[in-house]
Design an enzyme around this catalytic site. Structure first.
Site, PDB file in Angstrom:
ATOM      1  N   HIS A  21       9.921  -0.469   2.935  1.00 30.30           N
ATOM      2  CA  HIS A  21       8.742   0.226   2.390  1.00 30.30           C
ATOM      3  C   HIS A  21       7.546  -0.396   3.086  1.00 30.30           C
ATOM      4  O   HIS A  21       7.300  -1.603   2.929  1.00 30.30           O
ATOM      5  CB  HIS A  21       8.643   0.014   0.884  1.00 30.30           C
ATOM      6  CG  HIS A  21       9.844   0.505   0.145  1.00 30.30           C
ATOM      7  ND1 HIS A  21       9.890   1.727  -0.479  1.00 30.30           N
ATOM      8  CD2 HIS A  21      11.068  -0.063  -0.055  1.00 30.30           C
ATOM      9  CE1 HIS A  21      11.081   1.885  -1.043  1.00 30.30           C
ATOM     10  NE2 HIS A  21      11.812   0.815  -0.802  1.00 30.30           N
ATOM     11  N   GLU A 198      20.714   0.943  -7.494  1.00 25.07           N
ATOM     12  CA  GLU A 198      20.084  -0.376  -7.340  1.00 25.07           C
ATOM     13  C   GLU A 198      20.131  -1.026  -8.731  1.00 25.07           C
ATOM     14  O   GLU A 198      20.902  -1.960  -8.957  1.00 25.07           O
ATOM     15  CB  GLU A 198      18.640  -0.229  -6.843  1.00 25.07           C
ATOM     16  CG  GLU A 198      17.878  -1.544  -6.713  1.00 25.07           C
ATOM     17  CD  GLU A 198      16.386  -1.363  -6.363  1.00 25.07           C
ATOM     18  OE1 GLU A 198      15.857  -0.258  -6.539  1.00 25.07           O
ATOM     19  OE2 GLU A 198      15.760  -2.364  -5.926  1.00 25.07           O
TER      20      GLU A 198
HETATM   21  N1  ADE Z   1       9.599   0.654  -3.967  1.00 21.27           N
HETATM   22  C1  ADE Z   1       9.483  -0.407  -3.177  1.00 21.27           C
HETATM   23  N2  ADE Z   1      10.596  -1.151  -3.230  1.00 21.27           N
HETATM   24  C2  ADE Z   1      11.444  -0.530  -4.085  1.00 21.27           C
HETATM   25  C3  ADE Z   1      12.745  -0.799  -4.549  1.00 21.27           C
HETATM   26  N3  ADE Z   1      13.433  -1.879  -4.178  1.00 21.27           N
HETATM   27  N4  ADE Z   1      13.304   0.059  -5.429  1.00 21.27           N
HETATM   28  C4  ADE Z   1      12.620   1.129  -5.837  1.00 21.27           C
HETATM   29  N5  ADE Z   1      11.398   1.428  -5.425  1.00 21.27           N
HETATM   30  C5  ADE Z   1      10.810   0.607  -4.541  1.00 21.27           C
HETATM   31 ZN    ZN Z   2      13.628   0.177  -1.495  1.00 18.80          ZN
END
Ligand code: ADE
Ligand code: ZN
Length: 336
Positions: A21, A198
């Protein structure tokens, strides 16, 4: 312990980074520099105090600080400088190709024009020796209507990004919520990816595939809880963009020794290693390789596999992909 030879191999091997990101690459020093340049006041007295706030208990506790950090970005030059700094670090890590996520809604909500965001990031990519393309992410804690409006706003810049993704708070915001905006993106010929598995359950990975039609899963580490899903991901050669340091900092795993990277590889999954938000999680892509290989039973054959996976999973023309895969093979045959 990681031996010197394996350390050199991980550092020097050519690689692609597919899960970064760009707002997560903003180092505290640059946040302070941009705050000063733009007359933005920060709720932290110093770079050190800001860095000390980087102790997270979960994804949401990180996102709150991450969105606050991004508030210093105002001008096209700010977006350019942030992106140029990341690409310089990527080049130093022997990244040949990077696919950068950006979150336009974080900025348009503050009154920044989407043109400013896209042009600044895109121009830095053009000026970089690293091949770089952009993936526009929708914030899943916001509504689908807002995601659709963002995509429509971005259409005049359609030639400056290659795909769309889905990020931010996962639990409670399943892929189904974004079915229509992903359908629209698909009709525009854009590549499709989504964060799934995640913090969210394996069912979110399944619906990212079935409902959103994604071509890669970002993170996806919770897939191992569902053997039938693992079999499917293997069968479909679905890449997972895994981010080891992120998973430790956000407490997906307690310690790196418990990370499932080796088990994912052993299952035959197309795993890649990435940095996610390197300024917040303790390092860039090579730091992620080094931390994982330090803590887990991984050797040079895994390094080669991960480097190959990174190019195989990239959204590249077949000829360019072949050229980088050949460079990986040359690299590993020379060190043997
Ligand atoms: N935005 C930035 N990093 C992120 C992550 N690990 N999971 C979800 N959204 C994000
Ligand atoms: Zn991410």
């Amino acid at each position: 312990m990681l031996n010197e030879e394996l350390r050199r191999t991980l550092t020097a091997m050519p690689k692609a980074e597919l899960h970064i990101h760009i707002e997560g690459s903003l180092e505290p020093e640059l946040i302070f520099e941009l705050a000063q340049r733009n007359g933005v006041s920060l709720p932290y007295p110093s770079v050190e105090a800001l860095r000390q706030a980087y102790a997270f208990s979960d994804l949401q506790s990180f996102l709150d600080i991450y969105y606050a950090g991004a508030s210093v970005l105002l001008t096209e030059q700010d977006f350019y400088d942030m992106t140029a700094a990341y690409l310089q670090r990527a080049a130093a890590d022997n990244v040949r190709h990077a696919e950068l996520f950006f979150d336009p809604q974080t900025h348009t909500a503050r009154g920044i024009a989407i043109e400013t965001v896209i042009n600044g990031i895109w121009r830095a990519c053009q000026d970089s020796p690293v091949s770089a393309s952009l993936i526009l992410c929708f914030l899943r804690h916001l509504s689908e209507e807002e995601a659709i409006a963002t995509l429509e706003d971005a259409i005049p810049y359609r030639d400056k990004f290659i795909g769309v993704g889905l990020d931010s708070s996962e639990v409670g915001h399943p892929p189904e919520k974004f079915a229509r905006v992903f359908e629209r993106a698909r009709n525009l010929g854009l590549h499709l990816v989504a964060h799934a598995g995640e913090e969210g359950p394996p069912a979110y990975i399944e619906s990212a595939l079935d409902v959103l039609n994604v071509e890669r899963i970002d993170h996806g580490v919770r897939c191992l809880e569902d053997p039938a899903l693992v079999a499917r991901l293997v069968r479909e050669h679905m890449a997972l963009t895994v981010c080891p340091l992120s998973n430790i900092k956000l407490r997906v795993f307690d310690v790196m020794g418990q990370h499932n990277l080796r088990r994912l590889l052993d299952a035959g999954l197309a795993v890649t290693v990435n940095s996610d938000d390197p300024a917040y999680f303790g390092g860039y892509v090579n730091d992620n390789y080094l931390a994982a290989f330090e803590a887990l039973p991984l050797d040079a054959s895994h390094a080669r596999q991960l480097a190959r996976n990174s190019f195989n999973a990239a959204f590249l023309e077949p000829e360019q992909k072949r050229a980088w895969l050949a460079e990986v093979d040359r690299f590993f045959s020379e060190i043997q």
